[in-house]
Motif scaffolding. Sequence first.
Motif, PDB file in Angstrom:
ATOM      1  N   ASP A   1       0.860  -1.172   0.000  1.00 38.23           N
ATOM      2  CA  ASP A   1       0.000   0.000   0.000  1.00 38.23           C
ATOM      3  C   ASP A   1       0.901   1.229   0.000  1.00 38.23           C
ATOM      4  OD1 ASP A   1      -2.148   1.710   0.164  1.00 38.23           O
ATOM      5  OD2 ASP A   1      -2.248   1.593   2.352  1.00 38.23           O
ATOM      6  N   SER A   2       0.732   2.078  -0.991  1.00 37.89           N
ATOM      7  CA  SER A   2       1.618   3.237  -1.121  1.00 37.89           C
ATOM      8  C   SER A   2       1.196   4.403  -0.229  1.00 37.89           C
ATOM      9  CB  SER A   2       1.664   3.709  -2.572  1.00 37.89           C
ATOM     10  OG  SER A   2       0.409   4.239  -2.929  1.00 37.89           O
ATOM     11  N   SER A   3      -0.001   4.376   0.300  1.00 37.00           N
ATOM     12  CA  SER A   3      -0.592   5.448   1.114  1.00 37.00           C
ATOM     13  C   SER A   3      -0.734   6.759   0.332  1.00 37.00           C
ATOM     14  CB  SER A   3       0.197   5.671   2.415  1.00 37.00           C
ATOM     15  OG  SER A   3       1.444   6.277   2.135  1.00 37.00           O
ATOM     16  N   MET A   4      -0.598   6.674  -0.976  1.00 36.67           N
ATOM     17  CA  MET A   4      -0.818   7.840  -1.838  1.00 36.67           C
ATOM     18  C   MET A   4      -1.836   7.447  -2.901  1.00 36.67           C
ATOM     19  SD  MET A   4       2.989   9.405  -2.345  1.00 36.67           S
ATOM     20  CE  MET A   4       2.373  10.816  -3.231  1.00 36.67           C
ATOM     21  N   PRO A   5      -2.787   8.322  -3.179  1.00 34.48           N
ATOM     22  CA  PRO A   5      -3.780   7.977  -4.202  1.00 34.48           C
ATOM     23  C   PRO A   5      -3.133   7.882  -5.580  1.00 34.48           C
ATOM     24  CG  PRO A   5      -4.088  10.232  -3.422  1.00 34.48           C
ATOM     25  CD  PRO A   5      -3.023   9.625  -2.578  1.00 34.48           C
ATOM     26  N   LEU A   6      -3.600   6.917  -6.352  1.00 31.90           N
ATOM     27  CA  LEU A   6      -3.178   6.691  -7.735  1.00 31.90           C
ATOM     28  C   LEU A   6      -1.707   6.305  -7.872  1.00 31.90           C
ATOM     29  CD1 LEU A   6      -5.110   9.570  -9.521  1.00 31.90           C
ATOM     30  CD2 LEU A   6      -5.788   7.186  -9.229  1.00 31.90           C
ATOM     31  N   LEU A   7      -1.111   5.810  -6.801  1.00 32.30           N
ATOM     32  CA  LEU A   7       0.269   5.333  -6.868  1.00 32.30           C
ATOM     33  C   LEU A   7       0.301   3.905  -6.345  1.00 32.30           C
ATOM     34  CD1 LEU A   7       3.204   6.178  -7.528  1.00 32.30           C
ATOM     35  CD2 LEU A   7       3.485   6.577  -5.096  1.00 32.30           C
ATOM     36  N   GLY A   8       0.663   2.984  -7.214  1.00 31.32           N
ATOM     37  CA  GLY A   8       0.789   1.595  -6.807  1.00 31.32           C
ATOM     38  C   GLY A   8       2.248   1.257  -6.549  1.00 31.32           C
ATOM     39  N   THR A   9       2.485   0.390  -5.588  1.00 32.80           N
ATOM     40  CA  THR A   9       3.859  -0.011  -5.286  1.00 32.80           C
ATOM     41  C   THR A   9       3.909  -1.521  -5.043  1.00 32.80           C
ATOM     42  OG1 THR A   9       3.603   0.418  -2.920  1.00 32.80           O
ATOM     43  CG2 THR A   9       4.546   2.190  -4.240  1.00 32.80           C
ATOM     44  N   ALA A  10       5.065  -2.068  -5.271  1.00 30.27           N
ATOM     45  CA  ALA A  10       5.312  -3.487  -4.997  1.00 30.27           C
ATOM     46  C   ALA A  10       6.735  -3.610  -4.467  1.00 30.27           C
ATOM     47  CB  ALA A  10       5.138  -4.329  -6.254  1.00 30.27           C
TER      48      ALA A  10
END
Length: 137
Positions: free
Chosen positions: A101-110
């Motif tokens: 979970d990136s905790s930022m809208p519209l930003l995906g992370t892995a």
Amino acid sequence: MKNKSPLALMEQLLMVLVFALAAALCLQGFVLANRISTHMEARNHAVNIAQNAAEVVKYLSGDLEQAARLLNAEWDGNMLQADCESATRAKDLRLNITSKDSSMPLLGTAHIRVLQDEKLLFEITVAWQEENADAEK
């Protein structure tokens, strides 16, 4: 007149002892250098694997199920795992990718990790911009 041959024999014995000690130290240095070289070769290969996986994940906008098909990996719904083949001395490398979970809208992370015998060799976090579903309407 005294015979000096025992003194010469002791001197030669001492020189052989010093030579043997120096040879043992050099041998340990070569063994350590080989161990470091093997580890760094595995780490460099792990970096390449992680970078390739990061590019695939970014290209697919975080679709790990489709990334598993492209990377010949297993996807269990939570984590992507793959055993990595290597033409180098690096053996038993395993790739793990998990969504974060990136905790930022519209930003995906892995989070991408490469392990060798359950020891972490390299890890990287990859991010991508997700599509805004509201903007399409």
